[in-house]
Design an enzyme around this catalytic site. Sequence first.
Site, mmCIF file in Angstrom:
data_model
loop_
_atom_site.group_PDB
_atom_site.id
_atom_site.type_symbol
_atom_site.label_atom_id
_atom_site.label_comp_id
_atom_site.label_asym_id
_atom_site.label_seq_id
_atom_site.Cartn_x
_atom_site.Cartn_y
_atom_site.Cartn_z
ATOM 1 N N SER A 123 0.823 -1.209 0.000
ATOM 2 C CA SER A 123 0.000 0.000 0.000
ATOM 3 C C SER A 123 0.858 1.262 0.000
ATOM 4 C CB SER A 123 -0.935 0.004 1.211
ATOM 5 O OG SER A 123 -0.238 -0.299 2.395
ATOM 6 N N GLY A 185 -6.887 -1.593 8.856
ATOM 7 C CA GLY A 185 -7.821 -0.722 8.138
ATOM 8 C C GLY A 185 -8.906 -1.539 7.446
ATOM 9 N N TYR A 476 -3.884 -17.304 1.948
ATOM 10 C CA TYR A 476 -4.839 -16.230 2.220
ATOM 11 C C TYR A 476 -4.267 -14.888 1.755
ATOM 12 C CZ TYR A 476 -7.631 -13.160 5.345
ATOM 13 O OH TYR A 476 -8.430 -12.173 5.881
ATOM 14 N N TYR A 479 -2.755 -12.355 4.038
ATOM 15 C CA TYR A 479 -1.414 -12.620 4.574
ATOM 16 C C TYR A 479 -0.480 -12.638 3.363
ATOM 17 C CZ TYR A 479 -3.967 -14.170 8.789
ATOM 18 O OH TYR A 479 -4.787 -14.242 9.888
HETATM 19 P P1 FDA Z 1 -3.234 -1.592 3.700
HETATM 20 O O1 FDA Z 1 -3.653 -0.191 3.797
HETATM 21 O O2 FDA Z 1 -1.777 -1.881 3.736
HETATM 22 O O3 FDA Z 1 -3.908 -2.264 2.435
HETATM 23 C C1 FDA Z 1 -3.754 -3.623 2.071
HETATM 24 C C2 FDA Z 1 -4.012 -3.783 0.564
HETATM 25 O O4 FDA Z 1 -5.320 -3.310 0.234
HETATM 26 C C3 FDA Z 1 -3.055 -2.956 -0.298
HETATM 27 O O5 FDA Z 1 -2.885 -3.608 -1.533
HETATM 28 C C4 FDA Z 1 -3.821 -1.672 -0.495
HETATM 29 O O6 FDA Z 1 -3.408 -0.945 -1.634
HETATM 30 C C5 FDA Z 1 -5.247 -2.166 -0.619
HETATM 31 N N1 FDA Z 1 -6.217 -1.184 -0.139
HETATM 32 C C6 FDA Z 1 -6.204 -0.549 1.060
HETATM 33 N N2 FDA Z 1 -7.254 0.266 1.148
HETATM 34 C C7 FDA Z 1 -7.953 0.148 0.002
HETATM 35 C C8 FDA Z 1 -9.129 0.763 -0.481
HETATM 36 N N3 FDA Z 1 -9.786 1.663 0.243
HETATM 37 N N4 FDA Z 1 -9.563 0.426 -1.705
HETATM 38 C C9 FDA Z 1 -8.898 -0.471 -2.458
HETATM 39 N N5 FDA Z 1 -7.773 -1.086 -2.049
HETATM 40 C C10 FDA Z 1 -7.298 -0.786 -0.822
HETATM 41 N N6 FDA Z 1 -6.156 -10.482 8.819
HETATM 42 C C11 FDA Z 1 -7.232 -11.193 9.235
HETATM 43 O O7 FDA Z 1 -8.055 -11.618 8.408
HETATM 44 N N7 FDA Z 1 -7.445 -11.441 10.554
HETATM 45 C C12 FDA Z 1 -6.605 -10.965 11.517
HETATM 46 O O8 FDA Z 1 -6.835 -11.190 12.698
HETATM 47 C C13 FDA Z 1 -5.451 -10.231 11.103
HETATM 48 N N8 FDA Z 1 -4.543 -9.766 12.012
HETATM 49 C C14 FDA Z 1 -3.493 -8.987 11.590
HETATM 50 C C15 FDA Z 1 -2.597 -8.455 12.548
HETATM 51 C C16 FDA Z 1 -1.527 -7.669 12.142
HETATM 52 C C17 FDA Z 1 -0.579 -7.106 13.186
HETATM 53 C C18 FDA Z 1 -1.324 -7.413 10.763
HETATM 54 C C19 FDA Z 1 -0.144 -6.564 10.300
HETATM 55 C C20 FDA Z 1 -2.216 -7.916 9.827
HETATM 56 C C21 FDA Z 1 -3.288 -8.715 10.222
HETATM 57 N N9 FDA Z 1 -4.193 -9.243 9.291
HETATM 58 C C22 FDA Z 1 -5.268 -9.978 9.725
HETATM 59 C C23 FDA Z 1 -3.993 -9.015 7.854
HETATM 60 C C24 FDA Z 1 -4.822 -7.833 7.359
HETATM 61 O O9 FDA Z 1 -6.182 -8.240 7.236
HETATM 62 C C25 FDA Z 1 -4.321 -7.404 5.956
HETATM 63 O O10 FDA Z 1 -2.986 -7.010 6.039
HETATM 64 C C26 FDA Z 1 -5.190 -6.298 5.362
HETATM 65 O O11 FDA Z 1 -5.038 -6.265 3.976
HETATM 66 C C27 FDA Z 1 -4.834 -4.960 5.961
HETATM 67 O O12 FDA Z 1 -5.662 -3.935 5.516
HETATM 68 P P2 FDA Z 1 -5.166 -2.431 5.727
HETATM 69 O O13 FDA Z 1 -6.159 -1.526 5.156
HETATM 70 O O14 FDA Z 1 -4.750 -2.249 7.148
HETATM 71 O O15 FDA Z 1 -3.808 -2.455 4.902
#
Ligand code: FDA
Length: 535
Positions: A123, A185, A476, A479
């Site tokens: 991201s 997020g 998954y 991950y």
């Molecule tokens: P981030 O912003 O990094 O986005 C992830 C991906 O989605 C990127 O490719 C990004 O470009 C895209 N994206 C983000 N926002 C978008 C939007 N609005 N529109 C289109 N694309 C978008 N998973 C799970 O199922 N159960 C769990 O309990 C956990 N626990 C967990 C703990 C920790 C510490 C971490 C680091 C990760 C997890 N995860 C998880 C994994 C988590 O679900 C996964 O990393 C998600 O993609 C994170 O989403 P974010 O928006 O935070 O990430």
Amino acid sequence: KITKLEMMAYYVIVFLALISYAGSVEEQSVSFKNCMKSSAGAATSIETIVLTSSSSQYQQTLQAFEQNPRWVNSSSASTSPTMPLVILTPLTASHIQAAILCTKKLGMQIRVRSGGHDYEGLSFLSYSKAPFVMLDLNKLRSIDINLADETAWVQAGATLGELYYKISKASALHGFPAGICPSIGLGGHISGGGFGTMLRKFGTAADNVVDATIIDANGKILDRKSMGEDLFWAIRGGGGNNFGVVLSWKIKLVRVPPVVTAFNVQRTVAEGATKLILKWQTIADKLPKDLFIRVVAQNTGANSATVQVLFNSFFLGGIDRLMPIMKQSFPELGLQAKDCTEMTWIQSALFFDGYSKDDAPEALLDRVTTFKSSFKAKSDYVRKPIPEAGLEGIWKLLLKEDVQAMLIMEPYGGRMSEIPESEIAFPHRKGNLYNIQYLVKWDVNTAEASSRHVRWMKSLYSYMTPYVSNSPRATYVNYRDLDIGTNKRHNTSFAEASVWGIKYFKANFIRLSQIKKKVDPHNFFRNEQSIPLFS
Ligand code: FDA
């Protein structure tokens, strides 16, 4: 032999190249800003929402929410990623629309960050040399709960913790089935599926989405009706950054009882934990849907003498109903009422994040995870119990690693087995006993440490081959693991991308790439593992 003069000439050329690169970066940033100013109108001061690499806030904003700093400080040229040319923090949907049109016009790419938890950092960084704009959705995080129809509209930049907290303020009898870490997020999480302690009862977060708004590659805002059922299907589990920028999700809240129960029971391998896992594998996916018992097996860092195994559980009900189930299904664990704690659903969110249930629930609003460190992860699905000898081999590998390394095994079954694989894009359903996430994390963020621990992770993954799903070896997407394959810089074919795409999405990969071809035919939304156009 190189003369002094040649040496000097070399340095002058390098110096000029650097100046001209810096110049072109500066020019591109200015062109982007100018385009934004003319598109987004004078109402907003673009200067306040656009950061270039020379801005004092740039580094801090870039690193603020990223969860895996593994590469950000990497000194290894071969793995050095490209950082955003500019960071844009949109305040309105119109800023995103303008950003899409401007980046397209200027030949740049876009990356979207909601919570920044992407395991490979996709991201906020890129392995392609193309300049890109990072959209930081941190300011788009409103949550509107409607108890009358038990739904909520949540913006993509909101975190799970913010959602859980807001639900609990509105009702003591509602919840939402999503992941365990509160700083995740909603944008990325639901795009990839999203599961946590209530998956056996209610499925994934994506299973509980009833509408959404998304901005497509033409800058158009679409809702479920205007995007159509194909695209609505694809954005529920087909992975982030593929089809557009998700602005918001409309989710169905689920009903939770006033009292839930949690327990942690810890045993070491020396105390017989292997036998307990052998039994757990045969029952965890068949227990009543209200009961979720996951297993976390880990070393204790350098020089561990034995592997510690934690049975970490959540139950939708009180202790009096839980105890007979445990006595009948898993007496070997020796669970007693005193090992269990009754609490409210929102307290269980604190408990699973490592807080005490009595801590202030405002802790869930902290966007920076307590987990932040350099790490590498991979995942697998297990369809038949791993035999004792197989588990013992895993313990040997865990004890070989000199930093914290673990397996998190989360049971499926229940509601997950009732939903057909093709219902939404997230495909991992019936037949899976559990998901394993392998994780190794370290504090010394050097290229040497990175490659050593990644090598260890690869050896564990290779060892697991006979024990986990095959054809495909399913994994998954949330991950994320770039080792399983990436798009080539240009023109990756459907066939090439199938190598990793089928692992993430099974048969749904074909429909995903057909939808991609229809809604984003110029492949504007792309990254190292984005869905390719069907061919
Ligand atoms: P981030 O912003 O990094 O986005 C992830 C991906 O989605 C990127 O490719 C990004 O470009 C895209 N994206 C983000 N926002 C978008 C939007 N609005 N529109 C289109 N694309 C978008 N998973 C799970 O199922 N159960 C769990 O309990 C956990 N626990 C967990 C703990 C920790 C510490 C971490 C680091 C990760 C997890 N995860 C998880 C994994 C988590 O679900 C996964 O990393 C998600 O993609 C994170 O989403 P974010 O928006 O935070 O990430």
